[in-house]
Structures are given as structure tokens and as C-alpha cells.
Design an enzyme around this catalytic site. Structure first.
Site, short mmCIF file in Angstrom:
data_model
loop_
_atom_site.label_atom_id
_atom_site.label_comp_id
_atom_site.label_asym_id
_atom_site.label_seq_id
_atom_site.Cartn_x
_atom_site.Cartn_y
_atom_site.Cartn_z
N ARG A 1 1.03 -13.65 -11.11
CA ARG A 1 0.71 -12.78 -9.99
C ARG A 1 -0.80 -12.66 -9.76
NH1 ARG A 1 3.83 -9.06 -7.26
NH2 ARG A 1 2.72 -7.28 -6.39
N VAL B 1 -1.43 -7.93 -0.41
CA VAL B 1 -0.36 -8.37 -1.29
C VAL B 1 0.54 -7.16 -1.52
CG1 VAL B 1 0.27 -9.32 -3.52
CG2 VAL B 1 -1.84 -10.07 -2.40
N SER B 2 1.80 -7.28 -1.15
CA SER B 2 2.70 -6.14 -1.23
C SER B 2 2.94 -5.71 -2.67
CB SER B 2 4.05 -6.49 -0.59
OG SER B 2 3.90 -6.76 0.79
N ALA B 3 3.34 -4.44 -2.82
CA ALA B 3 3.67 -3.91 -4.14
C ALA B 3 4.80 -4.72 -4.76
CB ALA B 3 4.06 -2.44 -4.03
N PHE C 1 4.03 -1.30 5.61
CA PHE C 1 3.44 -2.62 5.73
C PHE C 1 2.32 -2.63 6.76
CE2 PHE C 1 7.26 -3.74 3.56
CZ PHE C 1 7.01 -4.95 2.92
#
Length: 409
Positions: free
Chosen positions: A38, A72-74, A217
Site C-alpha cells: 500500500r 487514496v481512499s481509506a 469521496f
């Protein structure tokens, strides 16, 4: 230099939490998140604690005003959306809104025989995603393109699944044209300024929800974007409260001139909630059933900014503006919902909000709704009498369980 061993340890901890919280439910999604480093898709220098936080999104680009344009999303919502998409080896998948990391996860799940296309309207975002994918060994497995998603992807066949990773006000006809007859689309759908990540499966002309999740978002850019109507209410000192309307904005906001200088009205609902219990579906209820619903922000120095225990969900009705508040209840172990109002019609606006709090308590609090999307021009249309919300290219409907007796919009 990133400590690879520490990163792997933190990845294991994150996966365990995602499993425990029910965000990962399949071995395929777990394997993908375990395999992809990640940290390689984050801005240089991002702390590993932030990289591997359960609920941490990481902004990768901001505009000149400091607003996030790409992120970058959770981890939790990435896992949920991968599960909602019901991916299998060999599938072809379109990702709308690029960053690289999610595309790498998808590539792991669909495998070498699968096909992954990741698009974004911003060339800078695409270049960054391509660089990170190449450096991580996924460059040959993911096709990245600079495209306005509203118009679909040129020179591509239909996809088994489409995963949208930006806030979408509507579902573009081009997506449906490129979705297979039994395909799945996962989309953070904005419904009157409240977002739900919804997994839809195609059912003839319509889309029917299979799962939902709560998340925010970065909004979509380009031809598929949707701008709120924003109004400013100044107080006596010139500080402002900004009201944002997704739709249904009042025709005449001048009726609220001087509202913040009036005496405050309070109306309480009698509806309580224990501490630590989520009430996010109350916001969704407001978005669907509270006429004049808006989101708002209060500048430092305003009356509202100095108040306590309020939430940025408001309503404008006539000459009044009201917003959601709570006060201690249940002998200190919970809170009671209410509304505070300003302006000549402040009490009426507060009462309208409280009536919907009470309706949510009766009909929606203990149930979860399902959604459907009915594109314009289809052979079948949304049934009359359903709770429906018009979009540019179709209609969204919400259905609460039959025994809930939900009101009709």
C-alpha cells in the site's frame, strides 16, 4: 526509506481489523490487500501509520484553494467496494477515478487472464498512477487512460464490473452501455448532498442495489460533475454561514436576510439515541424527505460556530433556517435530537426538521433501505408512487422494508 518488514506487520494488523469489522469477507480480497504494498502508492514520506490506518484517506492532489482533488481512499472502503463488486478471476473491470492502488488490488483478484482499465480526467493523476503501477509490477496488468468518464472508454469492450472511486451525482449512460447484461457497478452516489456507496447489479433495464456502505469521496470532475448552489447568510459582524443545496434551492434567499440576528428558536423531538450509536441514516432520511434540505458550514466568529452539539444538516423553509442539534438525555448516557432555527420562520423550519426526525424514528431507524436506478429511455420506468429522486439521466428510488410504512416523496 520505507521499512518493508514494519510495513508488512502493519498490513497484517490492518487486514485483521478489516476482517473483524466485516469489511473483508472473502479470501480473494484479503489476498489482494495482503499482496499489494500500500505504501508504494502514497505520496513520498507518508507515515506508515497513516498508510495503514483503517479509516485514513490520503490526499494526493489539492486545488489552489486547498480542496482535495484526488486521494487514496481509506482502507476500509476500498475493501468494501472490492467485495461489493463481486470480482472473480478472468473478469474485465473498469475503474473510474485513478490512483493506482485500487487498480492493483483489482488486478490481483482478476488475475493474469483478467482485464483492468483505470481512467481519470486529470493527466497528472494518471501519470502518477502509471508510475506507481510500473514501480510495483502492475504496469503491464492495468491500462491507464486520461478520459472524461462521462463519455465512456473508447476502444474497449463491455466490462463485467465498474468501480467508481469518485463521488458521482448520476450514473452516466456510457457506463451502462459498457456494462454487461449481468454486470455490477459500484458507485458512491450523491443523493441530495448525502453519499452512499452502492453496489448495483444490472436487472434488465434497471440497476438494483445489493449492498451499501457509508463513505465520502472527492466529487467527480468534467461533464459528469454537479455544482451545488451556494448561498451566504451574514451575521451582524459580517461573518458568514454558507448553505449548499444539491437541488431544490429556494427561489428567494433574500427572505433570510438578517436571519442570524433574530432570536433563536428551539424545538425538541423526544427522539433519543445512546452514546456511541450511529445515526447516519437520519442524514439520508433528511436528504430524501426534508424539503429545503441543505448542508452548511459556519465561519469562525459566527453565532453557530460558537454553539455546541450541532451538525451541518439544515433546512430552509419560508423565512426560516434551522439545523440539527442534540442535547444530553438518557441520564447522561445519550442525546435527544432537536433543531434550532433563525429568522422569521425559524420555529416553523425547526418544526419541519423535527417532524422528519420523528418520522425517521418511526419508519426508518431500525431498517436499512435498498435502492434502484432507472435510466431514462428504458423499456421499464420507476413505479408510480415510489420514493424517487430525479437525476439527469434517470431516476433513483429508495425502498424501506414494507413494514416500515415509509412516507412517499
Amino acid at each position: 526509506m520505507v521499512d518493508a518488514d514494519r510495513a508488512a506487520e502493519m498490513r497484517d494488523v490492518l487486514i485483521a481489523e478489516l476482517r473483524t469489522q466485516g469489511k473483508i469477507t472473502s479470501d480473494a480480497v484479503e489476498a489482494a490487500i495482503r499482496q499489494v504494498p500500500r505504501e508504494r502508492f502514497m505520496p513520498e514520506g507518508t507515515d506508515l501509520a497513516e498508510v495503514y490506518g483503517y479509516d485514513n484517506s490520503v490526499v494526493t492532489k489539492r486545488d489552489e484553494h486547498g480542496r482535495a482533488m484526488s486521494s487514496v481512499s481509506a482502507a476500509y472502503i476500498q475493501a468494501v467496494m472490492l467485495e461489493q463488486a463481486q470480482l472473480r478471476p478472468g473478469m474485465s473491470v473498469l475503474e473510474v477515478g485513478s490512483g493506482g492502488l485500487n487498480a492493483a488490488y483489482i488486478a490481483e483478484i482478476v488475475g493474469p487472464q483478467g482485464r483492468v482499465v483505470s481512467i481519470d480526467i486529470d493527466p497528472e493523476v494518471i501519470d502518477r498512477a502509471a508510475t506507481a503501477l510500473d514501480a510495483s509490477g502492475y504496469g503491464s496488468r492495468v491500462r491507464v487512460l486520461t478520459v472524461d468518464a462521462e463519455h465512456g472508454v473508447p476502444d474497449e469492450d463491455a466490462f463485467d464490473a465498474i468501480i467508481v472511486t469518485v463521488g458521482a451525482w448520476d450514473i452516466a449512460p456510457a457506463w451502462l452501455r459498457q456494462l454487461r447484461p449481468d454486470g455490477v457497478i459500484v458507485v458512491p452516489l450523491i443523493m441530495n448532498n448525502v453519499t452512499r456507496v452502492i453496489g448495483f447489479r444490472r436487472d434488465g433495464d434497471r440497476l438494483v442495489s445489493t449492498a451499501t456502505e457509508i463513505a465520502g469521496f472527492v466529487p467527480m470532475q468534467g461533464d459528469g460533475g454537479h455544482a451545488d448552489r451556494v448561498f451566504e447568510l451574514p451575521d451582524a459582524n459580517g461573518h458568514k454561514v454558507r448553505l449548499a443545496f444539491d437541488s431544490g434551492a429556494p427561489d428567494d434567499m433574500h427572505q433570510l436576510d438578517g436571519a442570524l440576528a433574530t432570536e433563536r428558536a428551539e424545538v425538541w423531538s423526544g427522539v433519543t439515541i445512546p452514546n456511541g450509536v450511529s445515526f447516519v441514516d437520519l442524514h439520508l432520511w433528511f436528504a430524501w424527505y426534508l424539503d429545503g434540505f441543505c448542508r452548511f458550514t459556519a465561519e469562525p466568529g459566527t453565532v453557530l460556530a460558537g454553539e455546541k452539539q450541532w451538525f451541518p444538516f439544515g433546512v430552509v423553509s419560508g423565512g426560516g433556517f434551522a439545523y440539527l442539534v442534540v442535547r444530553p438525555a438518557l441520564e447522561g448516557t445519550g442525546a435527544e435530537f432537536g433543531a434550532r432555527g433563525y429568522g422569521d420562520g425559524g420555529e416553523l423550519a425547526a418544526t419541519a426538521m423535527v417532524e422528519q426526525i420523528q418520522a425517521w424514528d418511526r419508519y426508518g431507524r431500525r431498517t436499512e433501505p435498498t435502492f434502484a436506478y432507472w435510466p431514462s429511455g428504458g423499456q421499464t420506468q420507476a413505479p408510480t408512487g415510489t420514493d424517487a429522486m430525479a437525476k439527469t439521466h434517470g431516476v433513483v428510488t429508495i425502498s424501506w422494508p414494507k413494514d416500515s410504512g415509509s412516507p412517499q416523496r
